[in-house]
Design an enzyme around this catalytic site. Structure first.
Site, PDB file in Angstrom:
ATOM      1  N   ASN A 150      -2.950  62.007  55.340  1.00 37.39           N
ATOM      2  CA  ASN A 150      -1.781  62.820  55.077  1.00 37.39           C
ATOM      3  C   ASN A 150      -0.799  62.679  56.249  1.00 37.39           C
ATOM      4  O   ASN A 150      -1.056  61.937  57.196  1.00 37.39           O
ATOM      5  CB  ASN A 150      -2.209  64.282  54.855  1.00 37.39           C
ATOM      6  CG  ASN A 150      -1.310  64.996  53.880  1.00 37.39           C
ATOM      7  OD1 ASN A 150      -0.082  64.852  53.933  1.00 37.39           O
ATOM      8  ND2 ASN A 150      -1.896  65.767  52.993  1.00 37.39           N
ATOM      9  N   HIS A 203      -7.913  58.817  80.736  1.00 35.19           N
ATOM     10  CA  HIS A 203      -7.440  58.588  82.103  1.00 35.19           C
ATOM     11  C   HIS A 203      -8.517  59.015  83.082  1.00 35.19           C
ATOM     12  O   HIS A 203      -9.317  59.900  82.792  1.00 35.19           O
ATOM     13  CB  HIS A 203      -6.147  59.365  82.348  1.00 35.19           C
ATOM     14  CG  HIS A 203      -5.047  58.936  81.420  1.00 35.19           C
ATOM     15  ND1 HIS A 203      -4.259  57.840  81.667  1.00 35.19           N
ATOM     16  CD2 HIS A 203      -4.629  59.434  80.235  1.00 35.19           C
ATOM     17  CE1 HIS A 203      -3.392  57.685  80.682  1.00 35.19           C
ATOM     18  NE2 HIS A 203      -3.607  58.635  79.789  1.00 35.19           N
ATOM     19  N   LYS A 226     -23.251  73.362  60.451  1.00 37.62           N
ATOM     20  CA  LYS A 226     -24.409  73.251  59.558  1.00 37.62           C
ATOM     21  C   LYS A 226     -24.552  71.819  59.081  1.00 37.62           C
ATOM     22  O   LYS A 226     -23.626  71.024  59.136  1.00 37.62           O
ATOM     23  CB  LYS A 226     -24.289  74.191  58.356  1.00 37.62           C
ATOM     24  CG  LYS A 226     -23.174  73.828  57.389  1.00 37.62           C
ATOM     25  CD  LYS A 226     -23.151  74.809  56.220  1.00 37.62           C
ATOM     26  CE  LYS A 226     -22.074  74.469  55.222  1.00 37.62           C
ATOM     27  NZ  LYS A 226     -22.122  75.351  54.056  1.00 37.62           N
TER      28      LYS A 226
END
Length: 185
Positions: A85, A115, A183
């Site tokens: 999206n 970095h 879970k």
């Protein structure tokens, strides 16, 4: 012994200077292609896919909603039925491998770059990059961030807003900052 180029160092996960002229040019080339993709006629899906296929190292089948940004493009590999999206960003200084049937909600960030913790090295402009691997049938929720060196197993879900800084086992739902297992699925 042959001295490694900055690009070779980048590809091998060794500290490198992204200010290298070749790397700057390659990022500029990728940015131009991203701009072309983002400005492309939204009704011309075939043309949009052609730009993405030219940008990515490997591309099974993908639909990406504009706006999309990446650093190099050639380090990105997506499988079949990839959908992202709006607002996907992939910082691909190292390989980003994405399996089949992966969905990205709006605003997902995948970053291979990091970095150094050492402020002297950081001030010099050094960075390193570590591959990201995302298995098949993974759903990445809105605004999630996948950090360098992470592997996400098949059939997993990354909850909206999660910051994934450790590997995710297959068939797992993770959420939070940093992401933690909620879970097994």
């Amino acid at each position: 012994m042959t001295k490694l180029t900055e690009k070779q160092k980048m590809m091998q996960g060794i500290e490198y200077f992204p200010s290298d002229k070749l790397l700057q040019k390659e990022r500029s080339d990728a940015k131009r292609m991203c701009m072309q993709f983002n400005a492309h006629d939204i009704d011309d899906r075939k043309g949009s896919r052609k730009i993405i296929k030219a940008l990515f190292g490997e591309c099974g089948s993908a639909w990406i909603e504009p706006y999309f940004f990446c650093d190099y493009g050639y380090n990105i590999s997506v499988g079949k039925n990839f959908y992202a999206n709006h607002g996907l960003v992939i910082l691909d200084a190292a390989k980003v491998t994405i399996g089949d049937d992966v969905l990205c909600a709006p605003g997902v960030l995948i970053s291979t770059a990091t970095h150094p913790l050492d402020p002297v090295k950081r001030k010099k402009g050094i960075e390193s990059a570590h591959p990201v691997t995302i298995g098949s049938n993974v759903w990445i929720g809105m605004g999630a961030k996948i950090l360098d060196g992470v592997t996400i197993g098949d059939n997993s879900v990354i909850a909206a807003g999660a910051v994934v800084n450790k590997d995710v086992e297959a068939g797992t739902l993770v959420a939070g900052v940093p992401a933690k297992v909620i879970k097994a699925l």
